[in-house]
Design a protein around this motif. Structure first.
Motif, short mmCIF file in Angstrom:
data_model
loop_
_atom_site.label_atom_id
_atom_site.label_comp_id
_atom_site.label_asym_id
_atom_site.label_seq_id
_atom_site.Cartn_x
_atom_site.Cartn_y
_atom_site.Cartn_z
N UNK A 58 0.84 -1.20 0.00
CA UNK A 58 0.00 0.00 0.00
C UNK A 58 0.88 1.25 0.00
N UNK A 59 1.97 1.23 0.74
CA UNK A 59 2.91 2.37 0.70
C UNK A 59 3.47 2.55 -0.71
N UNK A 60 3.83 1.45 -1.35
CA UNK A 60 4.34 1.53 -2.72
C UNK A 60 3.31 2.07 -3.68
N UNK A 61 2.07 1.62 -3.53
CA UNK A 61 0.97 2.11 -4.37
C UNK A 61 0.76 3.60 -4.13
N UNK A 62 0.82 4.02 -2.87
CA UNK A 62 0.68 5.44 -2.54
C UNK A 62 1.74 6.26 -3.26
N UNK A 63 2.99 5.79 -3.24
CA UNK A 63 4.08 6.52 -3.89
C UNK A 63 3.81 6.66 -5.39
N UNK A 159 4.10 21.88 -2.67
CA UNK A 159 5.53 21.76 -3.02
C UNK A 159 6.35 21.23 -1.85
N UNK A 160 5.84 21.41 -0.64
CA UNK A 160 6.49 20.88 0.57
C UNK A 160 5.91 19.51 0.90
N UNK A 161 4.61 19.39 0.82
CA UNK A 161 3.91 18.16 1.20
C UNK A 161 4.30 16.99 0.30
N UNK A 162 4.30 17.21 -1.00
CA UNK A 162 4.55 16.12 -1.94
C UNK A 162 5.86 15.39 -1.68
N UNK A 163 7.01 16.06 -1.61
CA UNK A 163 8.24 15.29 -1.39
C UNK A 163 8.28 14.58 -0.03
N UNK A 164 7.69 15.21 0.99
CA UNK A 164 7.66 14.55 2.31
C UNK A 164 6.79 13.29 2.27
N UNK A 165 5.60 13.43 1.67
CA UNK A 165 4.67 12.30 1.60
C UNK A 165 5.28 11.18 0.75
N UNK A 166 5.89 11.55 -0.34
CA UNK A 166 6.54 10.58 -1.21
C UNK A 166 7.67 9.87 -0.46
N UNK A 170 7.80 5.85 0.15
CA UNK A 170 8.92 5.06 -0.39
C UNK A 170 9.74 4.43 0.73
N UNK A 171 10.03 5.19 1.78
CA UNK A 171 10.82 4.61 2.87
C UNK A 171 10.04 3.56 3.64
N UNK A 172 8.72 3.63 3.62
CA UNK A 172 7.92 2.57 4.22
C UNK A 172 8.19 1.23 3.54
N UNK A 173 8.30 1.26 2.23
CA UNK A 173 8.62 0.05 1.47
C UNK A 173 10.05 -0.41 1.77
N UNK A 174 10.97 0.54 1.80
CA UNK A 174 12.37 0.21 2.06
C UNK A 174 12.53 -0.41 3.45
N UNK A 175 11.89 0.17 4.45
CA UNK A 175 11.96 -0.38 5.81
C UNK A 175 11.43 -1.81 5.82
#
Length: 185
Positions: A58-63, A159-166, A170-175
């Motif tokens: 789901x984290x990957x899909x979100x990204x 512009x601030x939210x997007x990179x943080x949310x992304x 992405x790090x959810x998948x990596x973890x």
């Protein structure tokens, strides 16, 4: 649209209390429930060990959807952008529910890696956790500005939210990928 001193419309202002409440309550509830293990409290519940790969997906899909949503708005497709962001919010809520359910029914898994991967894992994990709390009000404010038609203000905070949310997605998948070899099934 009439705006107050902070540039907010009356419609935006209606959501402020909810944004504050949710930005405080969600992390507190998650933290409190994270420490509750139903099995250790004597409840006969099955461990939900099947959930981590699902919520990592789901984290990957979100990204992917976040990336697609930004591409859609850059092409001027507001309707698709709005739909994709709504799905992203739903994915984040689903992730949160599954994450809490897993930790309430299963024992925590310790990272077993060694060497250089260990500090890398903990750096990613800690930044993921910290930003997952910080992102809540950003997502809510950005979302409210979008649905209320405050597009210039929406664009500015997005512009601030997007990179943080992304990053959080992405790090959810990596973890998950880094800790998955250490799950006890």
């Amino acid at each position: 649209m009439k705006q107050n001193k902070m540039g907010q419309t009356a419609e935006e202002k209606k959501y402020n209390k909810w944004i504050i409440v949710l930005s405080v309550v969600i992390p507190l509830v998650v933290a409190a429930l994270f420490g509750v293990n139903l099995r250790k409290l004597g409840y006969d519940v099955e461990p939900l060990g099947f959930l981590p790969p699902i919520y990592a997906t789901i984290n990957g899909i979100t990204a992917i959807l976040l990336f697609w949503a930004v591409a859609a708005i850059k092409k001027g497709n507001k309707k698709l952008h709005e739909r994709l962001i709504k799905v992203c919010v739903c994915c984040s809520v689903a992730f949160l529910g599954m994450y809490v359910a897993y930790h309430m029914t299963s024992n925590s898994t310790s990272y077993g890696g060694e060497g250089i991967l260990r500090p890398i894992y903990f750096f990613i994990l800690i930044t993921h956790i910290v930003l997952s709390v910080i992102i809540i009000p950003f997502v809510l404010i950005t979302y409210v500005r979008g649905i209320t038609g405050s597009y210039e203000r929406h664009k500015k905070i997005a512009r601030i939210t997007y990179p943080m949310w992304l990053y959080v997605a992405v790090t959810g998948v990596i973890v998950y990928l880094m800790i998955s070899p250490y799950y006890v099934h």
